[in-house]
Design a protein around this motif. Structure first.
Motif, PDB file in Angstrom:
ATOM      1  N   GLU A 201       8.128  11.596  -6.386  1.00  0.00           N
ATOM      2  CA  GLU A 201       7.037  10.883  -7.057  1.00  0.00           C
ATOM      3  C   GLU A 201       5.685  11.311  -6.488  1.00  0.00           C
ATOM      4  OE1 GLU A 201       7.769   9.440  -9.613  1.00  0.00           O
ATOM      5  OE2 GLU A 201       9.543   8.184  -9.473  1.00  0.00           O
ATOM      6  N   VAL A 202       5.644  11.598  -5.178  1.00  0.00           N
ATOM      7  CA  VAL A 202       4.405  12.057  -4.536  1.00  0.00           C
ATOM      8  C   VAL A 202       4.018  13.427  -5.075  1.00  0.00           C
ATOM      9  CG1 VAL A 202       3.323  12.684  -2.341  1.00  0.00           C
ATOM     10  CG2 VAL A 202       4.893  10.716  -2.458  1.00  0.00           C
ATOM     11  N   LYS A 203       4.972  14.321  -5.073  1.00  0.00           N
ATOM     12  CA  LYS A 203       4.733  15.696  -5.510  1.00  0.00           C
ATOM     13  C   LYS A 203       4.336  15.765  -6.982  1.00  0.00           C
ATOM     14  CE  LYS A 203       7.929  19.404  -6.844  1.00  0.00           C
ATOM     15  NZ  LYS A 203       7.199  20.669  -6.767  1.00  0.00           N
ATOM     16  N   LYS A 204       5.135  15.133  -7.846  1.00  0.00           N
ATOM     17  CA  LYS A 204       4.889  15.225  -9.278  1.00  0.00           C
ATOM     18  C   LYS A 204       3.674  14.401  -9.702  1.00  0.00           C
ATOM     19  CE  LYS A 204       8.138  18.082 -10.422  1.00  0.00           C
ATOM     20  NZ  LYS A 204       7.779  19.486 -10.801  1.00  0.00           N
ATOM     21  N   GLY A 205       3.345  13.361  -8.932  1.00  0.00           N
ATOM     22  CA  GLY A 205       2.142  12.602  -9.238  1.00  0.00           C
ATOM     23  C   GLY A 205       0.903  13.459  -9.132  1.00  0.00           C
ATOM     24  N   ILE A 206       0.804  14.226  -8.056  1.00  0.00           N
ATOM     25  CA  ILE A 206      -0.347  15.123  -7.879  1.00  0.00           C
ATOM     26  C   ILE A 206      -0.313  16.263  -8.886  1.00  0.00           C
ATOM     27  CG2 ILE A 206      -1.394  16.800  -6.303  1.00  0.00           C
ATOM     28  CD1 ILE A 206      -2.130  13.914  -5.687  1.00  0.00           C
ATOM     29  N   PHE A 207       0.880  16.752  -9.220  1.00  0.00           N
ATOM     30  CA  PHE A 207       0.989  17.812 -10.221  1.00  0.00           C
ATOM     31  C   PHE A 207       0.445  17.334 -11.566  1.00  0.00           C
ATOM     32  CE2 PHE A 207       3.999  20.390 -13.076  1.00  0.00           C
ATOM     33  CZ  PHE A 207       3.133  21.465 -13.124  1.00  0.00           C
ATOM     34  N   ALA A 208       0.768  16.102 -11.952  1.00  0.00           N
ATOM     35  CA  ALA A 208       0.259  15.558 -13.207  1.00  0.00           C
ATOM     36  C   ALA A 208      -1.270  15.463 -13.176  1.00  0.00           C
ATOM     37  CB  ALA A 208       0.873  14.189 -13.482  1.00  0.00           C
ATOM     38  N   VAL A 209      -1.823  15.111 -12.026  1.00  0.00           N
ATOM     39  CA  VAL A 209      -3.281  15.068 -11.882  1.00  0.00           C
ATOM     40  C   VAL A 209      -3.877  16.458 -12.104  1.00  0.00           C
ATOM     41  CG1 VAL A 209      -5.168  14.738 -10.224  1.00  0.00           C
ATOM     42  CG2 VAL A 209      -3.334  13.039 -10.387  1.00  0.00           C
ATOM     43  N   MET A 210      -3.269  17.465 -11.490  1.00  0.00           N
ATOM     44  CA  MET A 210      -3.746  18.840 -11.673  1.00  0.00           C
ATOM     45  C   MET A 210      -3.596  19.279 -13.129  1.00  0.00           C
ATOM     46  SD  MET A 210      -4.942  19.931  -8.759  1.00  0.00           S
ATOM     47  CE  MET A 210      -4.852  21.716  -8.536  1.00  0.00           C
TER      48      MET A 210
END
Length: 534
Positions: A201-210
């Motif tokens: 969730e941490v990794k993909k959360g930031i990916f979605a932001v990018m």
């Protein structure tokens, strides 16, 4: 011996902006050894026989997409592709939960990591991860890009992940779907996580932001892996989980740029991450030696991998989950890029694991077909492993990454089309799934054959080869590839029952057509005509 964990570099920007006041217990930017010690002493993890950290994430061994929400705000409302992926939630609900999480975390021991997302300094994002779990700190250290000590002195977070995995919401009071929540607030530049320890969730959360920020800078955000050969030729690999994206990009003869998330700007391709997050189910030293070796190296995290009585990982054991994983710095791969950057891709590869056994193992796409298949984002999953269950299930995920795309799929498709045309990239569709019949009848494509076909294509050895047109999908299939039986190249020829192949091919083609209806209004006539011929 008392160890001072508070000697590490601390940002001048504290945690007041999050609402946290009593932060004496906050530990800033600990190194991996310190985070190891903390995770073990907290009871979050144990060591394997090779001194690798093993973590069990409990109830959630994967992402919780139905518990992920975007905060509705005037500044983003017109941009977002609202729906099942991007579910709206009110600012009031976010603010109330944020207040509760802060009250819960205030005064607790917290682990703070200041990091970068994006290997190209022109497009990188300053990220901060704050969690009550030391394991999240080590995961963030492995998966993002670590600033130098000098860079840490001026690091100010542009987006923060605030994680309270042991805090649970009350859906009736807090307005969430369940006790778990992943809330993204673009105006407050914060991702709020509660009720789940799963680090994806941490990794993909930031990916979605990018994925929201980069297209606004004319940068294509891609859910793909990437590598570069000795001649400087870059290849990007798109594909959903289980299609071989990580495996095929981790080629010992190539330099690995990254295995999951990239941007494609006017400067070329750059890794968004600083690490790899690979599936380990049935991992073996023979099949995937580079990835397997990382699981024997201290610093790697094994997630939900079962250990035997001697603490040796059993990668065949799926009793906790099929989604067993390892998270490690990309530098653990011997042939990884030191810069995380490459040139403009000469080749773009779409990977699919077709469990229907219909699609060719490799075919070349026209620009219009490339857009059609990119927007479709097709793969297939087997229905299960129970006796008698053999019918595969088609999965369509727009742009091979729909769960992480805040904007409409056509935004990314148009960006990719522009990049492909501008840089004259070849586009290949590669089926790593079944041949000789559907799942339960045929067999999985040999990895050795897939590697050989890909290498021949990427080295330009198919430029002078004859191609034939597959009639249902209109795909261009090479008639001969050195080292691969000719029969394997044309899927119909591998089926004993040719009529059964025709029937299944038409069934899959209809699934493509039905799925694409939701994109028909935005797609050009040329793209629509690039679909199956039924």
């Amino acid at each position: 011996m008392n160890i001072d964990y508070k000697k590490q570099p601390k940002s001048k920007v504290g945690l007041d902006y999050l609402g946290l006041k009593n932060t004496d217990q906050a530990l800033w930017n600990l190194n991996p050894s310190e985070l190891y010690e903390q995770a073990i002493s907290n009871g979050e993890a144990q060591l394997t026989d090779k001194m690798v950290l093993q973590v069990q994430t409990g109830k959630y061994t994967g992402r919780s997409p139905k518990d992920k929400f975007l905060v509705e705000q005037p500044s983003i409302n017109d941009d977002i592709d609202w729906g099942p992926v991007n579910q709206p939630i009110s600012e009031e609900i976010f603010d109330n939960l944020h207040k509760k999480v802060v009250e819960y975390l205030d005064g607790k021991k917290l682990y703070v990591k200041d990091l970068f997302a994006g290997a190209d300094p022109e497009y990188r994002l300053n990220v901060r991860v704050v969690s009550e779990a030391a394991y999240h700190g080590l995961f963030a250290h492995n998966m993002f890009i670590n600033p130098s000590e000098e860079e840490l002195k001026s690091h100010e977070p542009e987006f923060t992940v605030l994680a309270a995995p042991n805090f649970h919401a009350d859906p009736e009071i807090d307005g969430t779907r369940s006790s778990t929540f992943i809330l993204c607030n673009f105006e407050k530049k914060m991702i709020l996580i509660g009720g789940t320890l799963y680090s994806g969730e941490v990794k993909k959360g930031i990916f979605a932001v990018m994925n929201y920020l980069l297209p606004k800078k004319n940068v294509m955000a891609m859910h793909c892996s990437a590598n570069v050969d000795d001649n400087g030729n870059t290849t990007v690999f798109f594909g959903l989980s289980g299609t071989g994206k990580t495996t095929l990009s981790a080629d010992a003869s190539k330099t690995l740029i990254g295995d999951d998330e990239h941007g494609w700007s006017d400067n070329g391709v750059f890794n968004i991450e600083g690490g790899c997050y690979a599936k380990t189910i049935n991992l073996s030293p023979e099949g995937e030696p580079e990835i397997y070796q990382t699981t024997q190296m201290p610093g790697t995290i094994l997630e939900n991998v079962v250990l035997d009585e001697n603490r040796v990982p059993d990668f065949t054991d799926d009793s906790l989950t099929q989604n067993t994983r390892c998270a490690y710095p990309i530098s653990f791969i011997p042939n990884s890029s030191e810069t995380g950057r490459g040139g403009h891709p000469k080749n773009v590869v779409f990977l699919t694991a077709d469990a229907f056994g219909v699609l060719p193992p490799i075919s070349k796409l026209t620009p219009e077909q490339a857009m059609y298949h990119f927007i479709s984002g097709y793969t297939a999953k087997v229905a299960g492993t129970e006796r008698g269950v053999t019918e595969p299930q088609a999965t369509f995920s727009a742009c091979f990454g729909a769960p992480f795309l805040p904007l409409h799929a056509t935004v990314y498709a148009e960006l990719l089309a522009d990049k492909i045309r501008k840089h004259d990239s070849n586009v290949w569709l590669v089926n790593t799934g079944w041949t000789g019949g559907m799942y339960g009848v045929g067999s999985r494509m040999k990895l050795s054959h897939t590697r050989k076909m890909l290498n021949e294509a990427l080295e330009g050895n198919l430029d002078g080869v004859d191609f034939v047109t597959e009639p249902v999908f209109g795909l261009q299939i090479p008639t001969h590839i050195e080292g691969v039986p000719d029969k394997v190249l044309n899927p119909k020829e591998t089926w004993k029952d040719k009529a059964a192949y025709d029937k299944k091919a038409n069934e899959l083609a209809k699934m493509f057509k039905d799925n694409f209806r939701k994109f028909a209004k935005q797609a050009s006539e040329e793209i629509l005509q690039a679909g199956p011929n039924i």
